[in-house]
Write an enzyme that holds these catalytic residues in place. Structure first.
Site, PDB file in Angstrom:
ATOM      1  N   GLY A 104      -7.738  -8.570  -0.151  1.00 41.19           N
ATOM      2  CA  GLY A 104      -6.533  -8.667   0.663  1.00 41.19           C
ATOM      3  C   GLY A 104      -5.880 -10.039   0.572  1.00 41.19           C
ATOM      4  O   GLY A 104      -4.665 -10.154   0.360  1.00 41.19           O
TER       5      GLY A 104
ATOM      6  N   GLY B  26     -12.389  -3.990   1.159  1.00 39.11           N
ATOM      7  CA  GLY B  26     -13.801  -3.603   1.185  1.00 39.11           C
ATOM      8  C   GLY B  26     -14.132  -2.557   0.124  1.00 39.11           C
ATOM      9  O   GLY B  26     -15.181  -2.626  -0.521  1.00 39.11           O
TER      10      GLY B  26
ATOM     11  N   ARG C  60       0.818  -1.216   0.000  1.00 44.02           N
ATOM     12  CA  ARG C  60       0.000   0.000   0.000  1.00 44.02           C
ATOM     13  C   ARG C  60       0.854   1.269   0.000  1.00 44.02           C
ATOM     14  O   ARG C  60       0.512   2.254  -0.652  1.00 44.02           O
ATOM     15  CB  ARG C  60      -0.926   0.026   1.217  1.00 44.02           C
ATOM     16  CG  ARG C  60      -2.133  -0.846   1.011  1.00 44.02           C
ATOM     17  CD  ARG C  60      -3.082  -0.750   2.169  1.00 44.02           C
ATOM     18  NE  ARG C  60      -4.374  -1.306   1.784  1.00 44.02           N
ATOM     19  CZ  ARG C  60      -5.344  -1.566   2.624  1.00 44.02           C
ATOM     20  NH1 ARG C  60      -5.191  -1.321   3.918  1.00 44.02           N
ATOM     21  NH2 ARG C  60      -6.490  -2.056   2.194  1.00 44.02           N
TER      22      ARG C  60
ATOM     23  N   LYS D 154     -16.829 -17.368   1.599  1.00 43.32           N
ATOM     24  CA  LYS D 154     -18.292 -17.333   1.643  1.00 43.32           C
ATOM     25  C   LYS D 154     -18.959 -16.678   0.432  1.00 43.32           C
ATOM     26  O   LYS D 154     -18.491 -15.676  -0.080  1.00 43.32           O
ATOM     27  CB  LYS D 154     -18.738 -16.577   2.901  1.00 43.32           C
ATOM     28  CG  LYS D 154     -18.344 -17.317   4.182  1.00 43.32           C
ATOM     29  CD  LYS D 154     -19.130 -16.845   5.373  1.00 43.32           C
ATOM     30  CE  LYS D 154     -18.781 -15.433   5.713  1.00 43.32           C
ATOM     31  NZ  LYS D 154     -19.300 -14.838   6.870  1.00 43.32           N
TER      32      LYS D 154
HETATM   33  P1  ADP Z   1     -10.158 -11.721  -0.301  1.00 43.34           P
HETATM   34  O1  ADP Z   1      -9.576 -11.216   1.012  1.00 43.34           O
HETATM   35  O2  ADP Z   1      -9.109 -11.844  -1.347  1.00 43.34           O
HETATM   36  O3  ADP Z   1     -11.366 -10.953  -0.733  1.00 43.34           O
HETATM   37  P2  ADP Z   1     -11.726 -13.733   1.005  1.00 43.34           P
HETATM   38  O4  ADP Z   1     -11.489 -13.052   2.319  1.00 43.34           O
HETATM   39  O5  ADP Z   1     -13.058 -13.640   0.404  1.00 43.34           O
HETATM   40  O6  ADP Z   1     -10.625 -13.237  -0.050  1.00 43.34           O
HETATM   41  O7  ADP Z   1     -11.393 -15.268   1.131  1.00 43.34           O
HETATM   42  C1  ADP Z   1     -10.181 -15.753   1.631  1.00 43.34           C
HETATM   43  C2  ADP Z   1     -10.381 -16.892   2.591  1.00 43.34           C
HETATM   44  O8  ADP Z   1     -11.132 -17.944   1.990  1.00 43.34           O
HETATM   45  C3  ADP Z   1      -9.041 -17.488   2.977  1.00 43.34           C
HETATM   46  O9  ADP Z   1      -8.893 -17.376   4.379  1.00 43.34           O
HETATM   47  C4  ADP Z   1      -9.151 -18.943   2.549  1.00 43.34           C
HETATM   48  O10 ADP Z   1      -8.545 -19.840   3.436  1.00 43.34           O
HETATM   49  C5  ADP Z   1     -10.643 -19.151   2.514  1.00 43.34           C
HETATM   50  N1  ADP Z   1     -11.010 -20.313   1.689  1.00 43.34           N
HETATM   51  C6  ADP Z   1     -10.835 -20.472   0.368  1.00 43.34           C
HETATM   52  N2  ADP Z   1     -11.245 -21.690  -0.028  1.00 43.34           N
HETATM   53  C7  ADP Z   1     -11.691 -22.330   1.072  1.00 43.34           C
HETATM   54  C8  ADP Z   1     -12.266 -23.623   1.308  1.00 43.34           C
HETATM   55  N3  ADP Z   1     -12.452 -24.492   0.318  1.00 43.34           N
HETATM   56  N4  ADP Z   1     -12.635 -23.903   2.557  1.00 43.34           N
HETATM   57  C9  ADP Z   1     -12.461 -23.012   3.555  1.00 43.34           C
HETATM   58  N5  ADP Z   1     -11.931 -21.793   3.402  1.00 43.34           N
HETATM   59  C10 ADP Z   1     -11.561 -21.443   2.164  1.00 43.34           C
END
Ligand code: ADP
Ligand code: MG
Length: 405
Positions: A363, A386, A52, A213
């Site tokens: 992130g 976000g 950043r 999710k």
């Molecule tokens: P970003 O921060 O890039 O937007 P997210 O916060 O939406 O990404 O998602 C990241 C999280 O999703 C990570 O902690 C990762 O471990 C989790 N994750 C990805 N695939 C799975 C899975 N199959 N089961 C459980 N957790 C998962």
């Protein structure tokens, strides 16, 4: 490799909101206030991730060639309106001084008589104000606090894309006190790339969505689905979609209440003629610490899917290679654990090895790209978490609105 920066995108005729660009502002002899996003992870006084800060350096260097002085402001962490040394911007000061090769003075606070005196003193060309969130008025968008910040400078520049979704004093309230205000180079770059995804992505446009999710990504899915030429879904969120299709998902992460929505999105993609790919095999385990197996679609009852399998990697990579523009948000597996990181690493490598405009957001996803060591081969790594999601959901960001007025 794609477009090296946002300027060429502008040359290609993209229109972004009517805001002034840094290059259009009259900076000569002025005191310039920059709201930056220096909200970096700090452990034991050391910054562990500087992306950043690095991203905003071009803005700071540009201003230093013209302005009388540069006032930098940011929040760090969540001090909740109280001062505390663990939230001090001192490590950021040290890093800036090295990167800019310029002396940087750290003010004892962000407002007040001492800070005003420092800002007037010609001996200090670059001043970093102390953490804005040491005052609860920052997050409350307090008008008097906004005015006190504004009184320190003649020109206002926002380069804090990562905080642009917050209607806080330094992002929203203080802008109205300035006639001369505009977007820094990083903010422009974010708007150029992300704005292009919203308005007219290069086609074929492929989106890869993952993460834990579905509920975190609903807004983005709904807002962008009609613009995609292909949608690849991996990660935890894929299992809600697979379950919606009647496929056995074992103990994988599921959001029961989102199954109807997943069904709706599947049929929407179908009726729009947009291919939607879900994992066709998985790396699964009974527990995170237990030895994983590779399974075809259909996960045994006592197992959970924790990464996409090799056939899915191949399939997803094929689709990535067809794209001229790619958006990736959300790791496709529990990449923090080495044994479930191969899918995410392979997606990063597929993006890096393909000549298209690649935009990576989130992130964790940006961290995964860095872990794979391919950050230099990605066209744009968004600095917002976000903020990026809200922008892609089609929401107006207060930080951008404030510059439009
Ligand atoms: P970003 O921060 O890039 O937007 P997210 O916060 O939406 O990404 O998602 C990241 C999280 O999703 C990570 O902690 C990762 O471990 C989790 N994750 C990805 N695939 C799975 C899975 N199959 N089961 C459980 N957790 C998962
Ligand atoms: Mg995350």
């Amino acid at each position: 490799m794609g477009y090296p920066n946002g300027l060429q995108l502008r040359a290609s005729g993209l229109t972004i909101p009517m805001i002034c660009r840094l290059e259009e502002l009259d900076l000569s002899g002025k005191r310039v206030f920059v709201r930056a996003d220096f909200n970096v992870p700090v452990k034991k006084g050391k910054i562990t991730e500087t992306h950043r800060i690095e991203s905003t350096l071009p803005t700071l260097r540009f201003i230093l060639t013209k302005a009388k002085s540069l006032l930098l402001a940011s929040h760090l962490g969540r001090p909740g309106g109280k001062k505390g040394p663990e939230w001090s911007l001192a490590p950021v000061r040290d890093h800036l001084e090295k990167s800019l090769s310029y002396p940087v003075s750290l003010a004892p606070d962000c407002i007040g008589a001492e800070v005003e005196a420092l800002a007037r003193n010609p001996g200090h060309k670059v001043i970093l104000l102390e953490n804005l969130r040491f005052h609860k008025e920052e997050e409350a968008n307090d008008p008097a606090f906004s005015q006190a910040l504004a009184s320190l400078a003649d020109v206002y520049v926002n380069d804090a894309f990562g905080a642009a979704h917050r209607a806080h004093a330094s992002i929203f309230g203080m802008a109205k006190f300035f006639r001369e205000k505009g977007a820094g180079l990083l903010l422009q770059k974010e708007l150029d790339y992300l704005g292009r995804i919203l308005s007219s992505p290069e086609r074929p446009f492929v989106a890869i969505l993952g993460g834990a999710k579905v509920s975190d990504k609903i807004g983005v899915l709904k807002n962008l689905i009609s613009k995609m030429d292909c949608l690849l879904i991996g990660g935890g969120m894929a299992y809600t979609f697979l379950k919606a299709k009647g496929i056995a998902v074992g103990k994988s992460l599921i959001e029961e209440e989102r199954i109807p929505l997943a069904r709706e999105l599947i049929s929407q993609a179908e009726s729009l003629g947009i291919p939607l790919f879900l994992p066709i095999d998985h790396i699964a385990a009974e527990e995170i610490k237990k030895k994983p197996i590779t399974t075809d679609v259909g996960i045994p009852a006592t197992y959970m899917g924790l990464d996409i399998g090799p056939q899915t990697i191949t399939r997803f990579s094929q689709e990535i290679r067809k794209a001229r523009m790619i958006l990736w948000n959300g790791p496709v597996g529990l990449f923090e654990e080495k044994k479930f990181s191969q899918g995410t690493k392979s997606i990063a490598q597929a993006l890096a090895g393909h000549n298209a405009i690649s935009v990576v957001a989130g992130g964790d996803t940006v961290a995964a790209v860095m872990q794979a060591g391919v950050e230099d081969k990605i066209t744009h790594l968004s600095t917002g978490g976000g903020a990026t999601l809200e922008f892609l959901e089609g929401k107006k960001l207060p930080g951008i609105q404030a510059l439009e007025e």
